[in-house]
Design an enzyme around this catalytic site. Structure first.
Site, PDB file in Angstrom:
ATOM      1  CB  CYS A 174      -0.963   0.021   1.174  1.00 59.94           C
ATOM      2  SG  CYS A 174      -1.397  -1.582   1.843  1.00 59.94           S
TER       3      CYS A 174
ATOM      4  NE  ARG B 170       1.221  -9.538   4.738  1.00 56.96           N
ATOM      5  CZ  ARG B 170       0.007  -9.459   4.229  1.00 56.96           C
ATOM      6  NH1 ARG B 170      -0.885 -10.355   4.572  1.00 56.96           N
ATOM      7  NH2 ARG B 170      -0.315  -8.494   3.408  1.00 56.96           N
TER       8      ARG B 170
ATOM      9  CD  GLN C  32      -0.849  -8.799  -0.355  1.00 57.96           C
ATOM     10  OE1 GLN C  32      -0.204  -7.760  -0.292  1.00 57.96           O
ATOM     11  NE2 GLN C  32      -1.919  -9.020   0.375  1.00 57.96           N
TER      12      GLN C  32
ATOM     13  CG  ASP D 207      -1.915  -5.292  -2.875  1.00 54.85           C
ATOM     14  OD1 ASP D 207      -3.131  -5.187  -2.659  1.00 54.85           O
ATOM     15  OD2 ASP D 207      -1.033  -4.968  -2.058  1.00 54.85           O
TER      16      ASP D 207
ATOM     17  CG  HIS E 221      -3.354  -0.026  -2.918  1.00 55.89           C
ATOM     18  ND1 HIS E 221      -2.300  -0.845  -3.203  1.00 55.89           N
ATOM     19  CD2 HIS E 221      -3.768  -0.357  -1.673  1.00 55.89           C
ATOM     20  CE1 HIS E 221      -2.076  -1.647  -2.162  1.00 55.89           C
ATOM     21  NE2 HIS E 221      -2.947  -1.373  -1.220  1.00 55.89           N
TER      22      HIS E 221
ATOM     23  CE  LYS F  61     -12.516  -7.902   6.598  1.00 52.79           C
ATOM     24  NZ  LYS F  61     -11.426  -8.816   6.818  1.00 52.79           N
TER      25      LYS F  61
ATOM     26  CG  HIS G 287      -6.168  -1.567   0.988  1.00 56.05           C
ATOM     27  ND1 HIS G 287      -4.820  -1.407   1.142  1.00 56.05           N
ATOM     28  CD2 HIS G 287      -6.739  -0.700   1.857  1.00 56.05           C
ATOM     29  CE1 HIS G 287      -4.585  -0.481   2.071  1.00 56.05           C
ATOM     30  NE2 HIS G 287      -5.736  -0.038   2.518  1.00 56.05           N
TER      31      HIS G 287
HETATM   32 ZN   LIG Z   1      -3.181  -2.384   0.504  1.00 57.90          ZN
END
Ligand SMILES: [Zn+2]
Ligand SMILES: [Zn+2]
Length: 644
Positions: free
Chosen positions: A340, A369, A387, A389, A391, A471, A517
């Protein structure tokens, strides 16, 4: 005091003082009384023998409900602990809750349990069940409980941790006794041990007291209990089917990936065939992101610790981040657990106006992680993952369309990979939350509307949202009915604030953008793990690392086999020729165990006629004499990517 009970059908019936749940069940019908394992009054579960104290909504709990199964599994855990304490002098017990599909109990014993031990425990449990020992509730003060459980240190710790404010004056601690076994427990319980219809111990493993690696290691026994022998057998079949599909077993067998010890826990390496599979998934991710109007960006794996202070990750996510690293005079750096902040930096790279919005940035971002080693599970729980991912930054006017687009995207993505059953959770504002309440209201409504227009069934998880925004989580059902969480669409009111993000409006004022996200696969690793299990390794043709194996009947057909492979290869298919010395039968078997979607066999007649024998995975014989160009056409059709 008499009680007035409202039954599920709406009728209200008055019952005299001292009536028990069992009395009420009997008054409704003898069949129901026989099936009853507990009752519920205003949502509180009570033993059948407990005198009812209050009026309200009443229902009888039987084993065909989730609550009934919980009561059964809870009672089963007691019987397990009773058997272990009987058989292992010096053993002590910690906790034993019901879990999905079963129960477990943790013990401190001298040696880990062996399979023989489990058989002995199981036999002792059968005796206890056969004796039909009644479960009796006992209520005691904390001091009394400390005396009763004085020999059991974990129980003492639990009793001492009971908050005095949590307990009612009359009920300090409750425990359940059957014969000379007693365990702390809120209840309710089955009336007696004989009411356990079907039970089986499954396995044992190490577990830490309170789940903390710093604490004493205990030995956990897992078991399962069901309303009938038939239900138990069906569950054991499901377990067996799940084991057959286990991606940790299939991955190495199909030469896709492995988890070498030298690498470290929670980390995978991808072999060439897994590399093909992964590239196909990633290429599809890039293509579909582009189709939905996302721009592709790249960001590094590390960033200055300062960035993670600004983003707040070092405040609320630090325990999942790897420690900082320092080289020379440089400031401290951290490996990224999320992408992010990088995408925010792309946004911040110059001044933004409403004309730039919506801005959708995506990346296949590798993140790391730190998760407890006990939680690692093949590709499903890893420490290093990629990911898919994205945004998205947008205005308030755009938020509804954006959320609907994101959800459509997610469903499209999952459908492309062969998942067809979806369920969503809409998680709303928790008690502790940041951000403008108006923004929470607008986005919760917009998420619900997105679910409505896409027709995805959902339930509301009240107060379960992250502190920074509501979410949607999308769950899929796999081929054997298991539910997996993959995709998330998450609003964020925190990061734009922390980074002071803004855009210039048409009126020349500055506004904070909305931030979304979104991960569609979740992580590529996890998604592939789920797919391997869903397909049991037999992927649809467009995803299969090897799509066609060509098998010559004898060496003299090898040239023609190579020619067939070259022709199909030119048509874009991934083809292998099996030129090993194995027999024809073995070669075909190998292709099938490797789950290749198509096998082509070529012999004398084929060389002459320019034909092939063609057999698709799952068929029990091949079709002989298929002209090569026709075989090519049907293979290419079957191998088409979704949307092509
Ligand atoms: Zn994010
Ligand atoms: Zn219990």
């Amino acid at each position: 005091m008499p009680v007035e009970l409202e039954y599920p059908d709406g009728t209200v019936v008055a019952h005299p003082d001292g009536v028990t749940g069992l009395d009420v069940a009997r008054s409704i019908g003898p069949g129901l009384a026989k099936a009853a394992v507990a009752v519920s009054v205003n949502g509180n579960l009570l033993d059948l023998s407990t005198p009812l104290q209050s009026s309200g909504e009443f229902s009888v709990i039987t084993l065909d409900s989730p609550e009934g199964l919980d009561v059964l599994r809870h009672s089963s855990a007691h019987v397990l602990a009773q058997a272990v304490l009987d058989l292992f002098p010096g053993a002590t017990f910690a906790i034993g809750p019901p879990i999905e599909d079963g129960f477990y109990y943790d013990f401190a014993v001298e040696d880990p349990f062996t399979p023989d031990d489990l058989e002995r425990v199981s036999a002792r449990m059968e005796e206890i069940i056969h004796e039909d020992q009644p479960f009796q509730r006992e209520v005691m003060t904390i001091d009394e409980a400390l005396a009763v459980f004085a020999d059991h240190r974990f129980k003492v710790e639990i009793i001492k941790s009971v908050e005095p404010t949590e307990v009612e004056s009359t009920e300090a601690v409750s425990a359940y006794r059957n014969q000379d076994f007693i365990d702390l427990c809120r209840g309710p319980h089955l009336p007696s041990t004989g009411r356990i219809p079907a039970i089986k111990l499954l396995r044992s493993s190490g577990a830490y007291w309170r789940g903390d690696e710093a604490n004493e290691q205990l030995q956990r026994i897992y078991g399962t209990a069901w309303a009938s022998k038939g239900d138990l057998d069906a569950y054991l079949d499901r377990l067996e089917e799940a084991a057959r599909r286990d991606h940790r077993k299939l991955g190495p067998e199909l030469d896709l990936y492995s988890f070498p010890e030298d690498l470290g826990i929670g980390l995978a390496i991808w072999h060439p065939k897994g590399g093909i599979l992964r590239t196909l998934v990633e290429d599809h991710s890039r293509a579909i992101h582009a189709r939905y109007g996302f721009d592709y960006v790249f960001s590094p794996h590390i960033a200055k610790a300062d960035l993670w202070h600004t983003s707040g990750h070092l405040d609320f996510y630090a325990e999942n981040m790897y420690p900082g690293m320092k080289a020379g005079d440089d400031p401290e750096y951290r490996v990224k657990p999320m992408n992010c902040p990088f995408h925010i930096l792309v946004y911040q790279s110059r001044g933004r106006s409403y004309r730039d919005l919506p801005m959708r940035l995506s990346e296949l971002g590798g993140v790391y992680r730190y998760e407890k080693s006990g939680q690692m599970h093949g590709l499903l729980r890893v420490r290093g993952m990629t990911q898919d991912d994205s945004h998205t930054f947008c205005t308030e006017d755009q938020i509804q369309d954006e959320l609907t687009l994101h959800l459509r995207f997610v469903i499209n993505w999952l459908t492309d990979f062969g998942f067809t059953e979806f369920e969503a959770d809409l998680s709303t504002r928790p008690e502790k939350a940041v951000g403008d309440p108006e923004r929470w209201r607008i986005t919760e409504a917009a998420l619900a509307e997105a679910l409505r227009v896409t027709g995805v069934p959902y339930q509301i998880a009240e107060g379960e949202g992250a502190f920074y925004g509501p979410k949607i989580d999308v769950h899929i059902r796999d081929a054997i009915g298991r539910r997996w969480q993959c995709s998330t669409i998450q609003l964020d009111f925190n990061e734009p604030e922390r980074f002071g993000m803004g855009y210039v409006t048409p009126e020349n004022t500055t506004e904070r953008p909305y931030m979304i996200h979104c991960a569609k696969a979740g992580s590529i690793e996890r998604f592939i793990g789920v797919m391997v299990e869903h397909y049991a390794g037999a992927f649809p043709m467009w995803l299969a690392p090897v799509q066609v194996t060509v098998v010559p009947v004898a060496d003299r057909h090898l040239d023609y086999a190579r020619e067939v492979a070259a022709t199909l290869g030119e048509a874009g298919l991934r083809v292998e020729v099996d030129d090993s010395n194995d027999s024809l039968g073995d070669k075909v078997r190998t292709a099938i165990t490797q789950k290749h979607p198509a096998v082509i066999v070529v012999g004398d007649a084929d060389v002459e006629e320019r034909t092939v024998g063609l057999r698709f995975y799952g068929e029990d014989r091949d079709t002989r004499g298929v002209p090569l160009d026709q075989a090519e056409k049907s293979l290419v059709e079957k191998a088409a990517k979704p949307g092509e």
